[in-house]
Design an enzyme around this catalytic site. Structure first.
Site, PDB file in Angstrom:
ATOM      1  N   ASP A 160       2.678   2.626  12.967  1.00  0.00           N
ATOM      2  CA  ASP A 160       3.209   3.676  13.846  1.00  0.00           C
ATOM      3  C   ASP A 160       2.283   3.849  15.059  1.00  0.00           C
ATOM      4  OD1 ASP A 160       5.269   4.500  11.816  1.00  0.00           O
ATOM      5  OD2 ASP A 160       3.452   4.880  10.685  1.00  0.00           O
ATOM      6  N   HIS A 188       4.208   8.706   6.889  1.00  0.00           N
ATOM      7  CA  HIS A 188       4.837   7.490   7.439  1.00  0.00           C
ATOM      8  C   HIS A 188       6.333   7.585   7.132  1.00  0.00           C
ATOM      9  CE1 HIS A 188       5.754   3.451   8.581  1.00  0.00           C
ATOM     10  NE2 HIS A 188       6.159   3.153   7.361  1.00  0.00           N
TER      11      HIS A 188
HETATM   12  N1  LIG Z   1       3.567   1.493   5.670  1.00  0.00           N
HETATM   13  C1  LIG Z   1       4.204   0.738   6.532  1.00  0.00           C
HETATM   14  O1  LIG Z   1       4.033   0.864   7.757  1.00  0.00           O
HETATM   15  C2  LIG Z   1       5.174  -0.323   6.073  1.00  0.00           C
HETATM   16  C3  LIG Z   1       5.671  -1.242   7.002  1.00  0.00           C
HETATM   17  C4  LIG Z   1       6.573  -2.212   6.590  1.00  0.00           C
HETATM   18  C5  LIG Z   1       6.973  -2.273   5.262  1.00  0.00           C
HETATM   19  N2  LIG Z   1       6.478  -1.370   4.383  1.00  0.00           N
HETATM   20  C6  LIG Z   1       6.837  -1.432   2.958  1.00  0.00           C
HETATM   21  O2  LIG Z   1       6.127  -2.518   2.355  1.00  0.00           O
HETATM   22  C7  LIG Z   1       6.802  -2.914   1.152  1.00  0.00           C
HETATM   23  C8  LIG Z   1       6.937  -4.450   1.092  1.00  0.00           C
HETATM   24  O3  LIG Z   1       7.769  -4.904   2.142  1.00  0.00           O
HETATM   25  P1  LIG Z   1       8.190  -6.447   2.253  1.00  0.00           P
HETATM   26  O4  LIG Z   1       9.026  -6.547   3.466  1.00  0.00           O
HETATM   27  O5  LIG Z   1       7.012  -7.330   2.080  1.00  0.00           O
HETATM   28  O6  LIG Z   1       9.141  -6.550   0.968  1.00  0.00           O
HETATM   29  P2  LIG Z   1       9.608  -7.867   0.187  1.00  0.00           P
HETATM   30  O7  LIG Z   1      10.747  -7.454  -0.673  1.00  0.00           O
HETATM   31  O8  LIG Z   1       9.757  -9.022   1.102  1.00  0.00           O
HETATM   32  O9  LIG Z   1       8.335  -8.177  -0.734  1.00  0.00           O
HETATM   33  C9  LIG Z   1       7.925  -7.301  -1.722  1.00  0.00           C
HETATM   34  C10 LIG Z   1       7.306  -8.131  -2.821  1.00  0.00           C
HETATM   35  O10 LIG Z   1       6.756  -7.221  -3.768  1.00  0.00           O
HETATM   36  C11 LIG Z   1       6.979  -7.780  -5.048  1.00  0.00           C
HETATM   37  N3  LIG Z   1       6.821  -6.758  -6.078  1.00  0.00           N
HETATM   38  C12 LIG Z   1       7.723  -5.868  -6.527  1.00  0.00           C
HETATM   39  N4  LIG Z   1       7.191  -5.156  -7.530  1.00  0.00           N
HETATM   40  C13 LIG Z   1       5.919  -5.566  -7.690  1.00  0.00           C
HETATM   41  C14 LIG Z   1       4.874  -5.213  -8.568  1.00  0.00           C
HETATM   42  N5  LIG Z   1       5.021  -4.251  -9.496  1.00  0.00           N
HETATM   43  N6  LIG Z   1       3.690  -5.850  -8.452  1.00  0.00           N
HETATM   44  C15 LIG Z   1       3.524  -6.816  -7.534  1.00  0.00           C
HETATM   45  N7  LIG Z   1       4.485  -7.219  -6.687  1.00  0.00           N
HETATM   46  C16 LIG Z   1       5.676  -6.588  -6.765  1.00  0.00           C
HETATM   47  C17 LIG Z   1       8.373  -8.374  -4.943  1.00  0.00           C
HETATM   48  O11 LIG Z   1       8.633  -9.287  -5.970  1.00  0.00           O
HETATM   49  C18 LIG Z   1       8.310  -9.001  -3.561  1.00  0.00           C
HETATM   50  O12 LIG Z   1       7.828 -10.351  -3.623  1.00  0.00           O
HETATM   51  C19 LIG Z   1       8.152  -2.166   1.181  1.00  0.00           C
HETATM   52  O13 LIG Z   1       8.064  -1.017   0.347  1.00  0.00           O
HETATM   53  C20 LIG Z   1       8.287  -1.753   2.631  1.00  0.00           C
HETATM   54  O14 LIG Z   1       9.129  -0.625   2.787  1.00  0.00           O
HETATM   55  C21 LIG Z   1       5.593  -0.413   4.761  1.00  0.00           C
HETATM   56  O1  LIG Z   2      10.957   1.377   8.065  1.00  0.00           O
HETATM   57  C1  LIG Z   2      10.747   0.818   6.989  1.00  0.00           C
HETATM   58  O2  LIG Z   2      11.376   1.072   5.961  1.00  0.00           O
HETATM   59  C2  LIG Z   2       9.698  -0.256   6.924  1.00  0.00           C
HETATM   60  C3  LIG Z   2       8.408   0.223   7.457  1.00  0.00           C
HETATM   61  O3  LIG Z   2       7.982   1.391   6.820  1.00  0.00           O
HETATM   62  C4  LIG Z   2       8.408   0.385   8.948  1.00  0.00           C
HETATM   63  O4  LIG Z   2       7.937   1.398   9.454  1.00  0.00           O
HETATM   64  O5  LIG Z   2       8.853  -0.564   9.638  1.00  0.00           O
END
Ligand SMILES: NC(=O)c1ccc[n+]([C@@H]2O[C@H](COP(=O)([O-])OP(=O)(O)OC[C@H]3O[C@@H](n4cnc5c(N)ncnc54)[C@H](O)[C@@H]3O)[C@@H](O)[C@H]2O)c1
Ligand SMILES: O=C(O)C[C@H](O)C(=O)O
Length: 333
Positions: A160, A188
């Site tokens: 962000d 967030h």
């Molecule tokens: N804070 C932020 O700014 C921010 C930004 C982007 C995404 N995210 C979050 O990050 C997370 C991951 O996003 P992504 O795009 O990589 O998702 P994705 O689905 O591509 O990958 C997630 C991975 O986590 C694995 N997983 C699920 N449960 C698990 C466990 N108990 N232990 C280990 N691995 C496990 C899945 O099998 C998958 O490979 C999501 O919750 C998304 O919303 C947060």
């Molecule tokens: O928006 C989402 O769900 C993914 C991530 O937290 C983001 O900010 O891009």
């Protein structure tokens, strides 16, 4: 001189964010150009085949700092002796969802991983929670790792912050590095408060307050705030998948600054356990401006918030209290 390897865990290692993040970590963007690494990669059993492919690619990158890669579905192996933990593994949201809609699916993961960190990680491990809803997941994770200091658990709002910096740089027409001290307050989520009132922009080699450089208070209070609040949803609507490259970059930025520090007059935003600063509720993970020295963050004090800011801080704080209550009822703590 290369240093002794540190152990770093990335969860969700077969997922989208990890695919960008692992390369950044392994090539030295986070822990510095002399810090060798052992990468511990955790995912769930059905993803072990995909993870094997990621391991092959890491080998094929031929990175000098990377000493060993350990793929596993076992948290005991994943968290052993780690100094840094990137907790990415969790379900991402789909179009039309809010991040807190993921609580039921994801919060239990962070209870289990808190317990594993407590038993197997180094006691000074630095934990960054990326998986959503990141603030509340970080809070739950810390509660299940009582032997690790609470200040070692943080949630990612750096994406962000980076988004906010990019919006201001584009509006003023300066390079991104000319913008600093933008703050992300709170959750967030779409209640976060991206705040440019303490930000500084270098224009024509002179540092000026962002409000002066932007010359459009109305834009800063409306379009800027809502663009940053809704940027994650906008990326999902366009990509049909949540942000990954930018999330990985933000995770690398967050952990690098935590390990290597920030300059005296600069601050960055991190979700940290609230001590009630700026009227935020206590015992939630709230994003504050922090300055970092010797691996320890401190909330920047003494900033003046106007009534507009205070109203938005109260809203995002209330949402975090509600998420905490929901999380506790889900895990039955
Ligand atoms: N804070 C932020 O700014 C921010 C930004 C982007 C995404 N995210 C979050 O990050 C997370 C991951 O996003 P992504 O795009 O990589 O998702 P994705 O689905 O591509 O990958 C997630 C991975 O986590 C694995 N997983 C699920 N449960 C698990 C466990 N108990 N232990 C280990 N691995 C496990 C899945 O099998 C998958 O490979 C999501 O919750 C998304 O919303 C947060
Ligand atoms: O928006 C989402 O769900 C993914 C991530 O937290 C983001 O900010 O891009």
């Amino acid at each position: 001189m290369p240093q002794e390897p540190i152990h770093v865990v990335v969860t969700g290692a077969a997922g989208q964010i990890a695919y960008s993040l692992l390369y950044m970590i392994a090539k030295g963007d986070v822990f510095g150009p002399n810090q060798t690494l052992v990468l511990r990669l955790l995912d769930i059993p059905p993803m072990m085949g995909v993870l094997e492919g990621v391991v092959m690619e890491l080998a094929d990158c031929a990175l000098p700092l990377l000493r060993e890669v350990i793929p596993t579905a076992d948290p005991v192996v994943a968290f052993k002796d780690v100094s840094a933990a990137f907790l990415v593994g969790a379900m991402p949201r789909k179009e039309g969802m809010e991040r807190k809609d993921l609580l039921a699916a994801n919060v239990k993961i962070f209870k289990v991983q808190g317990e594993a960190l407590d038993k197997h990680a180094k006691k000074d491990v630095k934990v960054l929670v990326v998986g959503n809803p990141a603030n509340t997941n970080a809070l739950i994770c810390s509660k299940y790792a009582p032997s690790i200091p609470k200040e070692n658990f943080t949630a990612m709002t750096r994406l962000d912050q980076n988004r906010a910096q990019a919006q201001i740089a584009a509006k003023v027409g300066v390079p991104i590095e000319n913008v600093s001290n933008v703050i992300i307050w709170g959750n967030h989520s779409s209640t976060q408060f991206p705040d440019a009132s303490h930000a500084v922009v270098v224009v024509d080699n002179k540092s000026v307050p962002a409000v002066e450089a932007v010359k459009d208070g109305e834009w800063l209070r409306n379009v800027f705030v809502s663009t940053v609040q809704k940027r994650g949803a906008a990326v999902i609507a366009a990509r049909k998948m949540s942000s990954a490259m930018s999330a990985a970059k933000a995770a690398a930025d967050h952990m690098r600054d935590w390990f290597l520090g920030t300059p005296d007059n600069k601050f960055v935003s991190m979700g940290v356990l609230s001590d009630g600063s700026y009227g935020a509720p206590k015992d939630v993970v709230f994003s504050f401006p922090v300055n970092i020295k010797n691996g320890k963050w401190q909330i920047v004090q003494g900033l003046q918030n106007d009534d507009f800011a205070k109203g938005l801080l109260a809203l995002t704080g209330k949402e975090l209290e509600e998420e905490r209550a929901d999380a506790i009822s889900i895990i039955g703590a």
